[in-house]
Design a protein around this motif. Structure first.
Motif, PDB file in Angstrom:
ATOM      1  N   ILE A   1      32.134  42.185  31.165  1.00 31.39           N
ATOM      2  CA  ILE A   1      31.500  41.252  32.098  1.00 31.39           C
ATOM      3  C   ILE A   1      31.466  41.878  33.484  1.00 31.39           C
ATOM      4  N   ALA A   2      30.276  42.068  33.986  1.00 29.76           N
ATOM      5  CA  ALA A   2      30.091  42.703  35.289  1.00 29.76           C
ATOM      6  C   ALA A   2      30.554  41.786  36.412  1.00 29.76           C
TER       7      ALA A   2
ATOM      8  N   ASP B   1      40.423  45.814  41.544  1.00 32.21           N
ATOM      9  CA  ASP B   1      40.443  46.980  42.441  1.00 32.21           C
ATOM     10  C   ASP B   1      39.539  48.106  41.952  1.00 32.21           C
ATOM     11  N   TRP B   2      39.209  48.082  40.671  1.00 30.81           N
ATOM     12  CA  TRP B   2      38.333  49.124  40.114  1.00 30.81           C
ATOM     13  C   TRP B   2      36.853  48.833  40.387  1.00 30.81           C
ATOM     14  N   ASP B   3      36.532  47.582  40.747  1.00 30.51           N
ATOM     15  CA  ASP B   3      35.123  47.225  40.912  1.00 30.51           C
ATOM     16  C   ASP B   3      34.430  48.115  41.934  1.00 30.51           C
TER      17      ASP B   3
ATOM     18  N   VAL C   1      30.515  59.619  36.667  1.00 29.61           N
ATOM     19  CA  VAL C   1      31.594  60.570  36.414  1.00 29.61           C
ATOM     20  C   VAL C   1      32.910  59.845  36.116  1.00 29.61           C
ATOM     21  N   LEU C   2      33.117  58.677  36.738  1.00 31.21           N
ATOM     22  CA  LEU C   2      34.342  57.921  36.463  1.00 31.21           C
ATOM     23  C   LEU C   2      34.359  57.466  35.007  1.00 31.21           C
TER      24      LEU C   2
ATOM     25  N   LEU D   1      46.245  50.204  41.409  1.00 25.68           N
ATOM     26  CA  LEU D   1      45.093  49.925  40.552  1.00 25.68           C
ATOM     27  C   LEU D   1      45.579  49.280  39.256  1.00 25.68           C
ATOM     28  N   LYS D   2      45.118  48.071  39.001  1.00 23.53           N
ATOM     29  CA  LYS D   2      45.600  47.315  37.837  1.00 23.53           C
ATOM     30  C   LYS D   2      44.698  47.511  36.631  1.00 23.53           C
ATOM     31  N   ARG D   3      45.317  47.420  35.465  1.00 29.19           N
ATOM     32  CA  ARG D   3      44.520  47.294  34.250  1.00 29.19           C
ATOM     33  C   ARG D   3      44.117  45.822  34.102  1.00 29.19           C
TER      34      ARG D   3
END
Length: 873
Positions: free
Chosen positions: A74-75, A305-307, A317-318, A367-369
């Motif tokens: 989900i974006a 935090d990854w957004d 690349v990520l 950075l959380k999973r």
């Protein structure tokens, strides 16, 4: 790090091959975007299907199509607004984490042998808390939640904040014998007002959850209860998904459109000894598995935090770096700090280095999973709860031992970690900002912020809005009257007698709709095809075809309101279906009377773990072991002939096991069992064996009723030797008594043993009463007290079954049984082979009496003393 440059990309679904012509690729993608914009998604889907078909015709190898990129399904733009108070929920979660940890560490400081688990709940805490605060509906019509067993301390810790468990109970974690402790895992038998479902045996939770969801649909389709608003949640470990039972019902759930079912797989990537898939990706593997089975898959991999990182990753690349990272590496990243992650994950490519240029090592460490971010968890659960038409699985990536620092987070041995020193405990306190002093930490004091605190008022408000607390289990249900049952005195098998009794129950005006017949594709074997038209076979789709036998009276009739559950060739599935019905009195407040009939060899021996789960669940219902015994099935041979089920049944305390010979015995047992479960509401279930051998069934002897239910009654008088028989072998015992009288002038008494198990339990109770200073006499002792001569017992099971009552037989006792491997032959030949036919029983009786004619009897009956024992052949 791993070098994947030499991997065959056609076989390795995690990494895309290098793009030989990026410009052409871009043109194709732009053309596809234009198509979607101009003609819509449906047209695009049609063309994709045509392209795939055309590629097959041209023999072009197709790429795997069951996997999506290694990021959240989900974006960010599709996320709903989070409805809760994040700050309060985080504080609550931290308190629950501490109390769960303190409970386990305290227990093991006092008694190192107790064990317990910290790391599993540490990884799943946020997954549970978001459910408790926003999704799990409580109350009589609430959701059914199957909790991951190793996370039980966290559920206890939350119940402590709710005021449902005391500090003393937490302090007695895993110390239950005094009656004030908490069970290790989810055990309804041990905590009958708390736990609903036993999940401690890996794999049983998932399959039971599937059939529980299907049974809810069954109830609704038969207009017995409206269950449409209820959900079944199953929390499963990624390693647990390797169990065959975890996978066994996936296709059924999709086939029947069980959108009331949600799996949450905690993908912390570790099992007890190491990574679940060290050289691969368990998330991608499970996505392919569930997608292929027809489920809706929601990937919950990365926190908020990854957004920003994904948004800035214009070249992909990520995502490429994530795809080429195997789970063994992800575990290492979980166990190390931000500096290590920077150097070994992000610095592999210059573009990634640039992507995190503004981030400190601490930023990277934070950075959380996805499974640790309440906002992302809420998003995934919201999508799952609102999806229609298919079951949903949420693949939630977490870190095992989350928050346990260098002592446990991501470590190989974290599953066994149950002791932390003061330094580790203080770090845990600081990590979760808990208001505890150093002395509180050192003493492992439980923390409760007070009933009037913001946290507790918020917690109580959320549970009130969702209908009440859970887990919570009901033990009472409306009582149902049971009719008297009758049988036909004619030449037939006990299987056919059972079908007649079942038919009577189905026709009963009050009880009939609550009867649930269950078979695993053997209804015709047991003569149950007569019920196809009478009761109908349940199908969520009804019957979309005309059956081949439609012009026959007893045709194969499927119906949406059908009553019979025809499960197909899956004993585990059928037993899980039976368990859902057998616990309906508790989960739905709706008592049902399920009968699962099956080949007895494929019961306790094949799915014994599920039977134990049923016992733990306080199930109420009948297991009918058909074609039972080692000699009654005759020609089927070794793998089909059951000689041990009654021995196994005797080990389960709340299983009432019977092996009747005559129809009146079976009728009395079924009627009494139904009354105990439906009227008296006893938490027992019945295992009754029936056979397919036809013989006459006489009327019940006067005064036999009590003995039938207690396990032993006399059929024929005789003073010199006492012969006991159970099931069809009772008829061999009767024949042996006639041989003894006719050929040797010996008068033998004959006794029917309907249950060696019930006799043993009664004997154990009497023996214990005497040992503790009381007076008591067992039923066996009272029955045999005034008789004379040795006692001999024979059954169609291993001799250890008859041996169950040896301590309570007052004189010389001989136990005969069918020890050894089964084989194919006639019943007469098999009984002679196993030495349980009339002639062998007669010789055994004479030998027990030290009768002078025993040698003559062996010769007359053709019994060779030099033959090897059946268990040696």
């Amino acid at each position: 790090m791993t070098d994947l440059s030499d991997i065959d990309y056609s076989a390795f679904w995690r990494v895309n091959p290098p793009d030989a012509d990026p410009a052409e690729t871009r043109e194709w993608l732009e053309a596809f975007d234009a198509l979607v914009a101009a003609e819509g998604r449906e047209r695009a889907t049609f063309l994709l299907r045509r392209l795939l078909d055309h590629a097959r015709v041209r023999r072009v190898p197709l790429p795997p199509v069951l996997n999506t990129p290694y990021k959240n399904s989900i974006a960010l733009a599709q996320q709903p607004q989070f409805p809760g108070n994040l700050e309060l929920e985080q504080r609550l979660s931290s308190i629950v984490r501490w109390n769960a940890l303190a409970m386990v560490v305290r227990a093991n400081r006092a008694h190192a042998e107790l064990g317990g688990h910290i790391a599993s709940y540490a990884s799943a805490a946020d997954l549970f808390e978001v459910g408790f605060n926003h999704f799990f509906r409580g109350g009589a019509q609430g959701d059914l939640v199957y909790f991951q067993p190793h996370s039980a301390p966290g559920v206890y810790a939350r119940a402590f904040l709710e005021g449902r468990l005391s500090e003393s109970q937490l302090d007695h974690y895993r110390r239950e014998c005094e009656g004030k402790g908490l069970s290790s895992y989810c055990h309804p038998y041990l905590m009958p007002q708390f736990w609903q479902f036993p999940t401690g045996s890996m794999g049983l939770g998932p399959i039971n959850a599937i059939y529980a969801a299907r049974f809810m649909r069954y109830l609704e389709h038969r207009n017995l209860q409206q269950t449409g608003a209820r959900k079944v949640w199953a929390f499963v470990g990624d390693g647990e998904m390797d169990e065959p039972e975890s996978l066994a019902g996936l296709s059924l759930a999709a086939r029947e459109g069980l959108d009331n079912l949600i799996f949450v797989v905690n993908c912390n990537l570790q099992r007890l000894d190491g990574p679940v898939r060290g050289n691969g990706s368990v998330v991608q593997e499970l996505e392919g598995l569930f997608t292929g089975a027809g489920w809706n898959v929601v990937k919950l991999l990365w926190g908020s935090d990854w957004d920003a990182l994904f948004a800035r990753d214009e070249d992909g690349v990520l995502l490429k770096r994530l795809h080429e990272t195997v789970d063994g590496e992800f575990q290492t990243y979980a166990a190390t700090d931000g500096r290590f992650n920077r150097e070994h994950f992000f610095n592999k490519y210059p573009e990634l280095t640039a992507l995190i240029a503004g981030m400190s090592d601490d930023d990277i460490d934070r950075l959380k999973r996805g499974g640790h971010d309440p906002v992302k968890i809420y998003t995934a659960y919201h999508a799952a709860a609102h999806h229609r038409g298919r079951p949903t699985v949420v693949l939630a990536q977490t870190k095992k031992g989350y928050g346990m620092g260098t002592w446990g987070q991501g470590k190989m041995g974290t599953h066994q970690q149950k002791k932390l020193d003061d330094v580790a405990l203080r770090e845990f306190r600081d990590r979760f900002a808990l208001p505890l002093s150093d002395d509180d930490v050192a003493q492992l004091r439980f923390f409760h912020p007070g009933s009037e605190s913001q946290e507790i008022r918020y917690l109580e408000a959320r549970r009130k809005a969702l209908g009440g607390h859970l887990p919570a289990r009901r033990g009472e249900a409306p009582r149902l009257a049971v009719p008297s049952l009758a049988f036909s005195e004619r030449n037939q098998s006990t299987t056919m007698v059972f079908v007649q009794l079942l038919s009577q129950l189905l026709k009963d005006e009050a009880l009939g709709r609550r009867v649930v017949p269950i078979v695993a594709d053997e209804a015709r074997t047991f003569g149950m095809q007569t019920l196809f038209r009478q009761a109908g076979i349940y199908s969520a789709l009804g019957q979309l075809y005309e059956p081949e036998d439609h012009d026959e009276l007893l045709y194969y009739r499927e119906a949406k309101d059908g009553q019979i559950l025809e499960e197909g060739i899956t004993e585990a599935g059928a037993l899980s279906s039976w368990l859902a019905a057998a616990t309906s009195y508790s989960t739905h407040g709706l008592p049902m009377l399920p009968f699962y009939i099956y080949y007895s060899i494929f019961g306790f021996q094949r799915v014994g773990d599920l039977v134990w789960a049923a016992a733990d669940s306080r199930a109420r219902g009948f297991l009918i072991g058909g074609t039972a015994g080692r000699t009654t099935l005759a020609g089927e041979g070794l793998q089909h002939q059951d000689g041990a089920s009654h021995l196994i049944a005797s080990t389960i305390p709340n299983c009432r096991a019977y092996d009747p010979c005559f129809g009146y015995e079976l009728a009395a047992i079924v009627e009494e069992g139904a009354r105990r479960m439906l009227q008296a509401q006893e938490d027992v279930f019945y295992y009754v064996t029936v056979a397919n051998e036809n013989y006459p069934h006489p009327p019940m002897p006067e005064g036999a009723a009590e003995g039938i239910l207690k396990g032993l009654y006399r059929l024929r008088d005789g003073g010199e030797v006492q012969l006991l028989g159970s099931g069809p072998i009772l008829r061999e015992v009767v024949a042996a008594a006639e041989l003894l009288q006719q050929d040797w002038g010996v008068k033998a008494a004959v006794w029917s043993v309907t249950s060696f198990t019930e006799l043993r339990r009664d004997g154990m109770q009497a023996e214990r009463t005497r040992r503790l200073g009381g007076t008591a006499q067992s039923w066996v002792e009272s029955c045999l007290a005034e008789t004379k001569g040795p006692v001999l017992a024979a059954s169609d099971y291993v001799s250890a079954v008859a041996d169950l009552i040896r301590p309570y037989v007052p004189r010389r006792y001989v136990a005969l049984g069918t020890d050894g491997f089964g084989r194919s032959d006639t019943r007469a030949a098999l009984r002679a082979f196993f030495e349980v036919d009339a002639r062998n029983i007669a010789v055994a009786a004479l030998a027990a009496m030290d009768h002078p004619s025993v040698g003559d009897a062996r010769r007359r009956y053709g019994i060779d003393p030099g033959t090897r024992a059946p268990w040696q052949r």
